[in-house]
Write a protein that holds these residues in place. Structure first.
Motif, PDB file in Angstrom:
ATOM      1  N   ARG A  43       0.839  -1.212   0.000  1.00  0.00           N
ATOM      2  CA  ARG A  43       0.000   0.000   0.000  1.00  0.00           C
ATOM      3  C   ARG A  43       0.869   1.256   0.000  1.00  0.00           C
ATOM      4  NH1 ARG A  43      -3.336  -1.225   3.422  1.00  0.00           N
ATOM      5  NH2 ARG A  43      -5.275  -1.213   2.322  1.00  0.00           N
ATOM      6  N   GLN A  44       1.931   1.237   0.785  1.00  0.00           N
ATOM      7  CA  GLN A  44       2.834   2.390   0.860  1.00  0.00           C
ATOM      8  C   GLN A  44       3.466   2.684  -0.498  1.00  0.00           C
ATOM      9  OE1 GLN A  44       6.059   1.913   3.643  1.00  0.00           O
ATOM     10  NE2 GLN A  44       6.514   4.098   3.639  1.00  0.00           N
ATOM     11  N   TYR A  45       3.856   1.638  -1.217  1.00  0.00           N
ATOM     12  CA  TYR A  45       4.417   1.844  -2.557  1.00  0.00           C
ATOM     13  C   TYR A  45       3.431   2.609  -3.434  1.00  0.00           C
ATOM     14  CZ  TYR A  45       5.510   0.914  -7.407  1.00  0.00           C
ATOM     15  OH  TYR A  45       5.735   1.080  -8.746  1.00  0.00           O
ATOM     16  N   TRP A  46       2.202   2.121  -3.477  1.00  0.00           N
ATOM     17  CA  TRP A  46       1.202   2.763  -4.340  1.00  0.00           C
ATOM     18  C   TRP A  46       0.864   4.171  -3.868  1.00  0.00           C
ATOM     19  CZ3 TRP A  46       0.675   0.869  -8.889  1.00  0.00           C
ATOM     20  CH2 TRP A  46       0.787  -0.510  -9.113  1.00  0.00           C
ATOM     21  N   ALA A  47       0.629   4.326  -2.573  1.00  0.00           N
ATOM     22  CA  ALA A  47       0.167   5.614  -2.047  1.00  0.00           C
ATOM     23  C   ALA A  47       1.272   6.669  -2.027  1.00  0.00           C
ATOM     24  CB  ALA A  47      -0.400   5.417  -0.646  1.00  0.00           C
ATOM     25  N   ASP A  48       2.482   6.270  -1.660  1.00  0.00           N
ATOM     26  CA  ASP A  48       3.553   7.249  -1.483  1.00  0.00           C
ATOM     27  C   ASP A  48       4.416   7.463  -2.715  1.00  0.00           C
ATOM     28  OD1 ASP A  48       2.606   7.384   1.087  1.00  0.00           O
ATOM     29  OD2 ASP A  48       4.301   6.325   1.995  1.00  0.00           O
ATOM     30  N   ARG A  49       4.529   6.458  -3.558  1.00  0.00           N
ATOM     31  CA  ARG A  49       5.413   6.591  -4.720  1.00  0.00           C
ATOM     32  C   ARG A  49       4.645   6.793  -6.017  1.00  0.00           C
ATOM     33  NH1 ARG A  49       9.897   2.273  -4.893  1.00  0.00           N
ATOM     34  NH2 ARG A  49      10.547   3.605  -6.590  1.00  0.00           N
ATOM     35  N   ILE A  50       3.566   6.055  -6.208  1.00  0.00           N
ATOM     36  CA  ILE A  50       2.875   6.120  -7.501  1.00  0.00           C
ATOM     37  C   ILE A  50       1.799   7.201  -7.533  1.00  0.00           C
ATOM     38  CG2 ILE A  50       1.531   4.817  -9.185  1.00  0.00           C
ATOM     39  CD1 ILE A  50       4.568   4.096  -8.923  1.00  0.00           C
ATOM     40  N   ARG A  51       1.029   7.348  -6.479  1.00  0.00           N
ATOM     41  CA  ARG A  51      -0.030   8.374  -6.486  1.00  0.00           C
ATOM     42  C   ARG A  51       0.527   9.762  -6.835  1.00  0.00           C
ATOM     43  NH1 ARG A  51      -5.112   8.924  -3.053  1.00  0.00           N
ATOM     44  NH2 ARG A  51      -4.278   7.098  -2.013  1.00  0.00           N
ATOM     45  N   PRO A  52       1.631  10.224  -6.209  1.00  0.00           N
ATOM     46  CA  PRO A  52       2.151  11.545  -6.584  1.00  0.00           C
ATOM     47  C   PRO A  52       2.587  11.621  -8.046  1.00  0.00           C
ATOM     48  CG  PRO A  52       3.100  10.836  -4.495  1.00  0.00           C
ATOM     49  CD  PRO A  52       2.356   9.662  -5.059  1.00  0.00           C
ATOM     50  N   ASP A  53       3.212  10.569  -8.551  1.00  0.00           N
ATOM     51  CA  ASP A  53       3.639  10.562  -9.954  1.00  0.00           C
ATOM     52  C   ASP A  53       2.444  10.542 -10.897  1.00  0.00           C
ATOM     53  OD1 ASP A  53       6.288  10.653  -9.219  1.00  0.00           O
ATOM     54  OD2 ASP A  53       6.667   8.525  -9.586  1.00  0.00           O
ATOM     55  N   LEU A  54       1.408   9.844 -10.512  1.00  0.00           N
ATOM     56  CA  LEU A  54       0.183   9.804 -11.321  1.00  0.00           C
ATOM     57  C   LEU A  54      -0.457  11.189 -11.342  1.00  0.00           C
ATOM     58  CD1 LEU A  54      -1.812   8.023 -12.916  1.00  0.00           C
ATOM     59  CD2 LEU A  54      -2.947   7.549 -10.748  1.00  0.00           C
ATOM     60  N   SER A  55      -0.522  11.814 -10.198  1.00  0.00           N
ATOM     61  CA  SER A  55      -1.136  13.143 -10.094  1.00  0.00           C
ATOM     62  C   SER A  55      -0.355  14.196 -10.874  1.00  0.00           C
ATOM     63  CB  SER A  55      -1.243  13.562  -8.626  1.00  0.00           C
ATOM     64  OG  SER A  55      -2.096  12.681  -7.936  1.00  0.00           O
ATOM     65  N   SER A  56       0.971  14.072 -10.898  1.00  0.00           N
ATOM     66  CA  SER A  56       1.802  15.049 -11.605  1.00  0.00           C
ATOM     67  C   SER A  56       1.918  14.767 -13.100  1.00  0.00           C
ATOM     68  CB  SER A  56       3.200  15.087 -10.992  1.00  0.00           C
ATOM     69  OG  SER A  56       3.928  13.918 -11.342  1.00  0.00           O
ATOM     70  N   GLY A  57       1.470  13.597 -13.529  1.00  0.00           N
ATOM     71  CA  GLY A  57       1.597  13.226 -14.935  1.00  0.00           C
ATOM     72  C   GLY A  57       2.918  12.572 -15.272  1.00  0.00           C
ATOM     73  N   ALA A  58       3.727  12.239 -14.265  1.00  0.00           N
ATOM     74  CA  ALA A  58       5.024  11.608 -14.495  1.00  0.00           C
ATOM     75  C   ALA A  58       4.902  10.133 -14.859  1.00  0.00           C
ATOM     76  CB  ALA A  58       5.913  11.764 -13.267  1.00  0.00           C
ATOM     77  N   VAL A  59       3.723   9.565 -14.647  1.00  0.00           N
ATOM     78  CA  VAL A  59       3.489   8.157 -14.969  1.00  0.00           C
ATOM     79  C   VAL A  59       2.056   8.005 -15.486  1.00  0.00           C
ATOM     80  CG1 VAL A  59       2.741   7.512 -12.641  1.00  0.00           C
ATOM     81  CG2 VAL A  59       3.718   5.773 -14.119  1.00  0.00           C
ATOM     82  N   ASP A  60       1.888   7.107 -16.433  1.00  0.00           N
ATOM     83  CA  ASP A  60       0.561   6.654 -16.853  1.00  0.00           C
ATOM     84  C   ASP A  60       0.373   5.269 -16.260  1.00  0.00           C
ATOM     85  OD1 ASP A  60      -0.638   8.698 -18.496  1.00  0.00           O
ATOM     86  OD2 ASP A  60       0.858   8.247 -20.020  1.00  0.00           O
ATOM     87  N   LEU A  61      -0.718   5.066 -15.566  1.00  0.00           N
ATOM     88  CA  LEU A  61      -1.005   3.797 -14.902  1.00  0.00           C
ATOM     89  C   LEU A  61      -2.209   3.154 -15.575  1.00  0.00           C
ATOM     90  CD1 LEU A  61      -0.390   1.898 -12.493  1.00  0.00           C
ATOM     91  CD2 LEU A  61      -1.975   3.289 -11.147  1.00  0.00           C
TER      92      LEU A  61
END
Length: 172
Positions: A43-61
């Protein structure tokens, strides 16, 4: 159903994404984590690492859903350096162990490639543990082996190092 997940939809998918990551690591996926690996760490991986990148547009999930839940995911990470506007990385192709062998990995990768083309990304890169059967999927999708690096990653179950294979696909 395959879809690109938005930041707004992320919260509703977090439990499923956590379960997929946790289950895949425990099934032997070499995706950066080793045992012991708890649901809280997933959960920490998704919430702390991916959510911010998704919100900023740095990653497409991308996610694959069945009738009730998210059962697969993959990430497209466009390169940010000025000399690499044509390149993107593929990361963490995961299919829940209960949903494998149904074409979801292939469908997720096809959606990822479509998005990469929309973004003008013509070179995709990924790495996978050299002994991982996913290498067969990637090769069947047109990825080529660039090379192997010995002693790259730790085995998720044992205290030993394993090689990884770098692969690429030219979409141009």
């Amino acid at each position: 159903m395959i879809a690109r997940l938005t930041g707004v939809e992320f919260g509703a998918a977090l439990e499923d994404l956590t379960d997929i990551l946790h289950r895949c690591v425990h099934a032997g996926a070499s995706i950066g984590f080793i045992l012991p690996f708890s649901p809280e760490q997933a959960r920490q991986y998704w919430a702390d690492r991916i959510r911010p990148d998704l919100s900023s547009g740095a990653v497409d999930l991308f996610v694959a859903r069945d009738a009730q839940r998210v059962v697969g995911t993959v990430q497209l990470i466009p390169a940010v350096m000025p000399n690499q506007p044509h390149r993107a990385d593929v990361a963490k192709l995961l299919v829940h162990p209960d949903a494998r062998r149904k074409g979801l990995g292939r469908a997720l990768m096809n959606a990822l490639e479509t998005r990469a083309a929309q973004l003008g990304r013509t070179l995709l890169l990924l790495d996978t543990r050299s002994s991982d059967p996913s290498q067969n999927l990637y090769q069947s999708l047109g990825f080529q082996i660039a090379g192997e690096i010995p002693n790259y990653c730790r085995n998720p179950f044992e205290n030993r190092l394993e090689p990884t294979t770098y692969m690429f696909k030219d979409l141009a």
